[in-house]
Motif scaffolding. Structure first.
Motif, mmCIF file in Angstrom:
data_model
loop_
_atom_site.group_PDB
_atom_site.id
_atom_site.type_symbol
_atom_site.label_atom_id
_atom_site.label_comp_id
_atom_site.label_asym_id
_atom_site.label_seq_id
_atom_site.Cartn_x
_atom_site.Cartn_y
_atom_site.Cartn_z
ATOM 1 N N GLU A 204 -0.418 5.917 8.057
ATOM 2 C CA GLU A 204 0.439 4.884 7.669
ATOM 3 C C GLU A 204 -0.405 3.623 7.340
ATOM 4 N N LEU A 205 -0.278 2.957 6.591
ATOM 5 C CA LEU A 205 -0.623 1.569 6.116
ATOM 6 C C LEU A 205 0.128 0.646 5.444
ATOM 7 N N VAL A 206 0.840 -0.099 6.117
ATOM 8 C CA VAL A 206 2.004 -1.030 5.921
ATOM 9 C C VAL A 206 1.529 -2.542 6.157
ATOM 10 N N VAL A 207 1.886 -3.327 5.078
ATOM 11 C CA VAL A 207 1.600 -4.623 5.432
ATOM 12 C C VAL A 207 2.892 -5.195 4.852
ATOM 13 N N ASP A 208 3.499 -5.945 5.819
ATOM 14 C CA ASP A 208 4.807 -6.943 5.286
ATOM 15 C C ASP A 208 4.608 -7.619 4.167
ATOM 16 N N GLU A 209 5.774 -7.317 3.128
ATOM 17 C CA GLU A 209 5.866 -8.030 1.855
ATOM 18 C C GLU A 209 5.254 -9.286 1.815
ATOM 19 N N SER A 210 5.641 -10.267 2.853
ATOM 20 C CA SER A 210 5.293 -11.575 2.848
ATOM 21 C C SER A 210 3.629 -11.967 3.052
ATOM 22 N N PHE A 211 2.981 -10.905 3.379
ATOM 23 C CA PHE A 211 1.622 -11.127 3.685
ATOM 24 C C PHE A 211 0.731 -10.366 2.687
ATOM 25 N N ARG A 212 1.546 -9.496 1.781
ATOM 26 C CA ARG A 212 0.727 -8.754 0.682
ATOM 27 C C ARG A 212 -0.129 -9.710 -0.209
ATOM 28 N N GLY A 213 -1.096 -9.346 -0.725
ATOM 29 C CA GLY A 213 -2.079 -10.268 -1.559
ATOM 30 C C GLY A 213 -2.810 -11.273 -0.880
ATOM 31 N N SER B 6 -16.819 12.301 6.406
ATOM 32 C CA SER B 6 -17.364 11.832 5.035
ATOM 33 C C SER B 6 -16.463 11.484 4.109
ATOM 34 N N VAL B 7 -15.248 11.754 4.520
ATOM 35 C CA VAL B 7 -14.216 11.438 3.528
ATOM 36 C C VAL B 7 -12.961 10.985 4.483
ATOM 37 N N ILE B 8 -12.242 10.000 3.568
ATOM 38 C CA ILE B 8 -11.023 9.444 4.178
ATOM 39 C C ILE B 8 -10.016 9.674 3.156
ATOM 40 N N GLU B 9 -8.781 9.996 3.712
ATOM 41 C CA GLU B 9 -7.549 10.432 2.926
ATOM 42 C C GLU B 9 -6.448 9.502 3.270
ATOM 43 N N LEU B 10 -5.352 9.702 2.573
ATOM 44 C CA LEU B 10 -4.069 9.190 2.793
ATOM 45 C C LEU B 10 -2.970 9.948 1.748
ATOM 46 N N ASP B 11 -1.759 9.945 1.979
ATOM 47 C CA ASP B 11 -0.859 10.139 1.073
ATOM 48 C C ASP B 11 0.000 8.905 0.516
ATOM 49 N N SER B 12 0.630 9.273 -0.719
ATOM 50 C CA SER B 12 1.415 8.029 -1.054
ATOM 51 C C SER B 12 2.300 8.500 -1.975
ATOM 52 N N ALA B 13 3.689 8.045 -1.877
ATOM 53 C CA ALA B 13 4.644 8.718 -2.484
ATOM 54 C C ALA B 13 4.598 8.369 -3.895
ATOM 55 N N PHE B 14 5.191 9.024 -5.086
ATOM 56 C CA PHE B 14 5.083 8.855 -6.471
ATOM 57 C C PHE B 14 5.543 7.280 -6.647
ATOM 58 N N ARG B 15 6.580 6.837 -6.235
ATOM 59 C CA ARG B 15 7.233 5.636 -6.339
ATOM 60 C C ARG B 15 6.605 4.338 -5.983
ATOM 61 N N ARG B 16 5.625 4.738 -5.203
ATOM 62 C CA ARG B 16 4.930 3.445 -4.730
ATOM 63 C C ARG B 16 3.620 3.194 -5.672
ATOM 64 N N LYS B 17 3.864 2.750 -6.828
ATOM 65 C CA LYS B 17 3.018 2.183 -7.969
ATOM 66 C C LYS B 17 2.164 1.058 -7.238
ATOM 67 N N GLU B 18 2.723 0.138 -6.799
ATOM 68 C CA GLU B 18 1.919 -1.016 -6.391
ATOM 69 C C GLU B 18 0.494 -0.614 -5.206
ATOM 70 N N ALA B 19 1.133 0.204 -4.498
ATOM 71 C CA ALA B 19 0.081 1.115 -3.300
ATOM 72 C C ALA B 19 -0.703 1.662 -4.137
ATOM 73 N N HIS B 20 -0.553 2.468 -5.149
ATOM 74 C CA HIS B 20 -1.508 3.226 -5.734
ATOM 75 C C HIS B 20 -2.597 2.082 -6.372
ATOM 76 N N LYS B 21 -2.129 1.325 -7.290
ATOM 77 C CA LYS B 21 -3.159 0.179 -7.651
ATOM 78 C C LYS B 21 -3.991 -0.351 -6.691
ATOM 79 N N PHE B 22 -3.550 -0.606 -5.496
ATOM 80 C CA PHE B 22 -4.362 -0.950 -4.237
ATOM 81 C C PHE B 22 -5.484 0.003 -3.843
#
Length: 80
Positions: A17-26, A47-63
């Motif tokens: 999990e990696l979550v930042v409160d909306e008011s602190f994003r950016g 040697s690798v680091i991974e995470l999962d992100s739901a399809f709907r989390r477009k802003e997270a994908h950009k990040f």
């Protein structure tokens, strides 16, 4: 977490999990958290680091793409 993986031929770090409160994003908080997770994974021999992100989390994908992660597949799951 860390796990041994055939894909990586060694250890993989996993960010559950990696979550930042909306008011602190950016403000660089997420980038710092991500860097800390990567540094810790390196210390543990990953040697690798991974995470999962739901399809709907477009802003997270950009990040993650901005932070040089690669979208390399789908996660499949099934309710049982």
């Amino acid at each position: 977490s860390v796990r041994n993986s055939f894909f990586a031929d060694g250890y993989i770090g996993y960010i559950g999990e990696l979550v930042v409160d909306e008011s602190f994003r950016g403000n660089g908080v997420g980038t710092k958290l991500l860097k800390n997770a990567i540094d810790e994974a390196k210390k543990r021999g990953c040697s690798v680091i991974e995470l999962d992100s739901a399809f709907r989390r477009k802003e997270a994908h950009k990040f993650y793409l901005k932070n040089r992660f690669t979208n390399r597949g789908y996660l499949f799951s099934k309710d049982i």
